[in-house]
Design a protein around this motif. Structure first.
Motif, PDB file in Angstrom:
ATOM      1  N   ARG A  33       7.563  -1.265   6.427  1.00 12.32           N
ATOM      2  CA  ARG A  33       7.248   0.100   5.999  1.00 12.32           C
ATOM      3  C   ARG A  33       8.533   0.871   5.694  1.00 12.32           C
ATOM      4  O   ARG A  33       9.567   0.635   6.315  1.00 12.32           O
ATOM      5  CB  ARG A  33       6.532   0.873   7.114  1.00 12.32           C
ATOM      6  N   ASP A  67       6.426   9.724   0.209  1.00 13.59           N
ATOM      7  CA  ASP A  67       5.521   8.569   0.113  1.00 13.59           C
ATOM      8  C   ASP A  67       6.020   7.453   1.033  1.00 13.59           C
ATOM      9  O   ASP A  67       7.220   7.185   1.111  1.00 13.59           O
ATOM     10  CB  ASP A  67       5.483   8.007  -1.318  1.00 13.59           C
ATOM     11  N   GLU A  68       5.055   6.800   1.692  1.00 13.16           N
ATOM     12  CA  GLU A  68       5.399   5.627   2.486  1.00 13.16           C
ATOM     13  C   GLU A  68       4.833   4.393   1.789  1.00 13.16           C
ATOM     14  O   GLU A  68       3.697   4.412   1.307  1.00 13.16           O
ATOM     15  CB  GLU A  68       4.817   5.746   3.902  1.00 13.16           C
ATOM     16  N   MET A  72      -2.212  12.279   1.486  1.00 13.98           N
ATOM     17  CA  MET A  72      -3.114  11.313   2.127  1.00 13.98           C
ATOM     18  C   MET A  72      -2.952  11.361   3.639  1.00 13.98           C
ATOM     19  O   MET A  72      -3.921  11.297   4.387  1.00 13.98           O
ATOM     20  CB  MET A  72      -2.827   9.893   1.620  1.00 13.98           C
ATOM     21  N   ARG A  73      -1.689  11.454   4.076  1.00 19.96           N
ATOM     22  CA  ARG A  73      -1.409  11.498   5.514  1.00 19.96           C
ATOM     23  C   ARG A  73      -2.060  12.737   6.117  1.00 19.96           C
ATOM     24  O   ARG A  73      -2.722  12.658   7.167  1.00 19.96           O
ATOM     25  CB  ARG A  73       0.112  11.508   5.752  1.00 19.96           C
ATOM     26  N   LEU A  76       1.035   5.477   1.126  1.00 23.45           N
ATOM     27  CA  LEU A  76       0.463   6.587   1.889  1.00 23.45           C
ATOM     28  C   LEU A  76       1.279   7.813   1.508  1.00 23.45           C
ATOM     29  O   LEU A  76       2.455   7.921   1.850  1.00 23.45           O
ATOM     30  CB  LEU A  76       0.565   6.304   3.398  1.00 23.45           C
ATOM     31  N   THR A  77       0.662   8.715   0.748  1.00 24.76           N
ATOM     32  CA  THR A  77       1.384   9.905   0.294  1.00 24.76           C
ATOM     33  C   THR A  77       1.298  10.984   1.384  1.00 24.76           C
ATOM     34  O   THR A  77       0.456  10.908   2.282  1.00 24.76           O
ATOM     35  CB  THR A  77       0.763  10.465  -0.997  1.00 24.76           C
ATOM     36  N   ALA A  80       0.842  -1.201   0.000  1.00 24.74           N
ATOM     37  CA  ALA A  80       0.000   0.000   0.000  1.00 24.74           C
ATOM     38  C   ALA A  80       0.870   1.242   0.000  1.00 24.74           C
ATOM     39  O   ALA A  80       2.057   1.188   0.338  1.00 24.74           O
ATOM     40  CB  ALA A  80      -0.910  -0.018   1.224  1.00 24.74           C
ATOM     41  N   ALA A 113      -6.229   9.952   5.364  1.00 19.51           N
ATOM     42  CA  ALA A 113      -6.687   8.814   4.554  1.00 19.51           C
ATOM     43  C   ALA A 113      -5.956   7.536   4.952  1.00 19.51           C
ATOM     44  O   ALA A 113      -4.837   7.590   5.488  1.00 19.51           O
ATOM     45  CB  ALA A 113      -6.446   9.096   3.071  1.00 19.51           C
ATOM     46  N   ALA A 114      -6.596   6.419   4.700  1.00 14.98           N
ATOM     47  CA  ALA A 114      -5.949   5.126   4.912  1.00 14.98           C
ATOM     48  C   ALA A 114      -5.006   4.849   3.747  1.00 14.98           C
ATOM     49  O   ALA A 114      -5.210   5.362   2.644  1.00 14.98           O
ATOM     50  CB  ALA A 114      -6.998   4.024   5.002  1.00 14.98           C
ATOM     51  N   PRO A 115      -3.967   4.035   3.981  1.00 11.87           N
ATOM     52  CA  PRO A 115      -3.085   3.643   2.872  1.00 11.87           C
ATOM     53  C   PRO A 115      -3.891   2.997   1.752  1.00 11.87           C
ATOM     54  O   PRO A 115      -4.875   2.307   2.014  1.00 11.87           O
ATOM     55  CB  PRO A 115      -2.132   2.622   3.518  1.00 11.87           C
TER      56      PRO A 115
END
Lengths: 425, 425
Positions: free
Chosen positions: B414, B392-393, B310-311, B306-307, B304, B315-317
């Motif tokens: 992660r 990004d993660e 998004m963070r 997580l930008t 997944a 938002a969720a991943p």
């Protein structure tokens, strides 16, 4: 980078008489580092001097060498301290062994009674392909118009190789089993039929850089602890089949032999020569004024073979390869800098191989894959060799030579090919 | 090979309440091993149980765990003892943590307060390419008629990769500099413009074989200590240019992230499934009845993203990849056996990567190079990604699932991509 200093003085002699013999690999101007053991005493650090080893652990215990890193059973701690430490050690050892200093025969061990070990646990081993002639000669067969790998002139092409299978000179190599495809598409599994040597220069890394901190051409020269001889035993039938697209794997992890004595970067200062001319010039991150003027090393390297029949006949090893390290298209400093471009953390005790040190002369073909392009080698006793046969011994030697300097040797890197085992039922 | 026994009993519950919560990654049937530290106490071995860690060093000191190897600051000693030792440890830990045993809350550390470390110093890291769909999908672009590497169906293609740059989940990755050639032939040096992830399975090696002693399909299963998640961060622009003919080098040594908890081979016994069907059948040295019936593992794996936006939006991943490890063309046992065919010595603490775990479904493309074949990913918030952007993660998860067994999780792997540094002047 290393400076020429009093330790390189051609007039300097040692109270160890054998170190003053003409032609010795280990005059007082050399002082290579290694790890040895003797009957009843475990691995410890030493310096080769003539036909003797100076026991550094004993010298430290006697208060004659300050750095406690030499009291470890490996050179890893000293490598971790970086180049300033090894330069200081060289000055101390040179003074200790010089004619005029108090002779300390109690610190010497005859080389003939010692067993040599790997200088340190190899942390990571990366192998380069830095010879133009090696690539061009083998590449022409594949693609006469584009014999070189696409990136060859832009970067020192390399791959990660196997650290666990690096062994010290003298340990034999077992003919490995492997898989390959015949020309008719049928598959084969069995002992290799194409065992080869590759005559390479070993480069041992000093100091660490943190992951993410690049190595640059400014920092690279001081990351080189020293040099040695390296036989990158190669399994050609396995290698050819397995390589596309991820490179060599089982073809290169059977064994890699290194010579036991590390010739320090300091010892080689008098033998620095200009790097080979590059066309096109390297990108700035792989270029430096120092590298252009001093990046090469004037080291002559040879590979010889001694077959079982030659051994029985009392024959001398026959020289298969006679080549010059200075002709390499990429220098050791560019290899180190390129390796660290992406922030890859190079660690003390890491080992780099230069790749096969082939030159343009026919006598300078540094592996059987190249030599065999003109047919099998015929040995003086009439035997011939396309690939290495069971019982053959491959013997590398190296010697740094420059006007006005005392020539220094690398010792030997030797290995016998043992027969394949029976595959387990 | 591992047997299903009382430790896998779906009815078994733990006195650690959180281990009995539905959906936990770490029920008592799992018992993965890792190395953790806490404020004021250094790295030590532990077992994940619910949201807690059982401190194995403390349990050993209390006389509850017999094997002193768990009192080391790494799992290396336990890995060196081989599979019998880890099976015995599992039985002891399962009994200790079972409902009905005396609760020992003093041996627990809340996972939230612990920092995880690499399970052991990675001795050697080899990376495979064992997914048919990964190779076929990317190969079609290069050569529609022959998309697979020539040897793909005959052996698990692999390369030696870099051990020093393996890092535990949570450590960020710095966008690396590198060199590549533009289509017009001009050269470029600068931060990569094509950072990718590869969702892989990690395989940790137990025990040692001596150099020259091959690993066979009979011995291979017991050389697998356990499994984890592995992100083989890939620098596509650098990789493409540098690869021919020796394979990936700087494209793969920026960082490799692994999940901290090793799911033991014992824990995965209920999830063994038949290996994928191979056409043609593997040569005998890569085949066994056990492998055909039990060589696969029913593990669902996801990647997944997580930008930063998004963070910020809470938002969720967003899941980029949802794939099954069981679909791999080559099993872990065949990877281990192939690796040791030539007598290469695999060492306890060695790490293998399975290669990108892609499946045939479009949702099972396990790297951006594959996903991008149909255009950039559009995220729910409207952002799009061709490659990973700064900040990004990437988050991997894995879960073993099988009828009649309690599902067990792999935890997470992660990593955040940090911006490139300014190139040193």
């Amino acid at each position: 980078m290393a400076q020429r200093d009093a330790t390189h003085d051609p007039a300097r002699r040692s109270w160890v008489a054998s170190a003053n013999a003409p032609g010795t690999d280990f005059p007082i101007q050399n002082l290579p580092l290694g790890v040895f053991s003797t009957h009843g005493a475990g691995p410890r650090c030493g310096v080769a001097i003539g036909d003797q080893i100076l026991d550094l652990t004993a010298a430290h215990a006697a208060g004659l060498i300050g750095n406690a890193a030499v009291a470890e059973p490996s050179l890893g701690a000293l490598m971790g301290q970086g180049r300033a430490a090894s330069a200081a050690l060289r000055a101390e050892v040179s003074a200790l062994l010089s004619e005029g200093a108090t002779p300390r025969p109690e610190l010497l061990v005859p080389m003939a009674t010692a067993r040599m070990h790997l200088p340190t646990t190899v942390r990571n081993f990366s192998d380069f392909m830095a010879s133009y002639d090696h690539c061009a000669r083998l590449g022409v067969k594949r693609d006469p118009k584009n014999p070189l790998p696409p990136a060859f002139r832009q970067l020192p092409v390399a791959y990660h190789s196997r650290a666990s299978s690096v062994r010290v000179s003298g340990e034999s190599v077992i003919r490995p089993h492997g898989q390959w495809q015949h020309q008719d598409g049928s598959m084969h599994f069995g002992p290799t039929e194409a065992m080869d040597y590759e005559l390479e220069m070993a480069v041992w890394i000093a100091g660490d850089n943190a992951l993410g901190e690049p190595v640059t051409m400014a920092s690279a020269p001081d990351r080189i602890f020293g040099y040695g001889l390296l036989n990158d035993w190669s399994v050609r039938d396995v290698q050819r089949w397995e390589m596309p697209p991820l490179g060599p794997f089982l073809g290169k992890s059977v064994s890699t032999s290194v010579s036991p004595w590390i010739i320090t970067a300091e010892a080689l200062a008098p033998f620095e020569v200009p790097a080979a001319v590059q066309d096109p010039p390297a990108l700035p991150y792989l270029d430096s004024a120092w590298n252009r003027s001093h990046g090469g090393l004037a080291v002559r390297m040879t590979a010889a073979i001694l077959t079982p029949r030659m051994r029985a006949e009392g024959a001398a090893p026959f020289i298969l390869t006679d080549t010059q390290f200075a002709a390499m298209y990429w220098t050791a400093a560019t290899m180190v800098a390129h390796h660290g471009t992406n922030g890859c953390n190079l660690l003390a005790g890491d080992l780099l191989g230069s790749g096969t040190v082939s030159g343009s002369e026919e006598t300078a073909r540094a592996c059987l894959a190249e030599i065999g392009l003109t047919g099998p080698v015929v040995l003086p006793n009439g035997e011939s060799r396309k690939w290495i046969q069971d019982g053959d011994e491959i013997i590398f030697r190296g010697r740094a030579e420059a006007p006005g300097a005392v020539s220094i040797g690398f010792g030997e890197c030797r290995g016998v090919l043992d027969p394949a085992i029976a595959w387990p039922a």
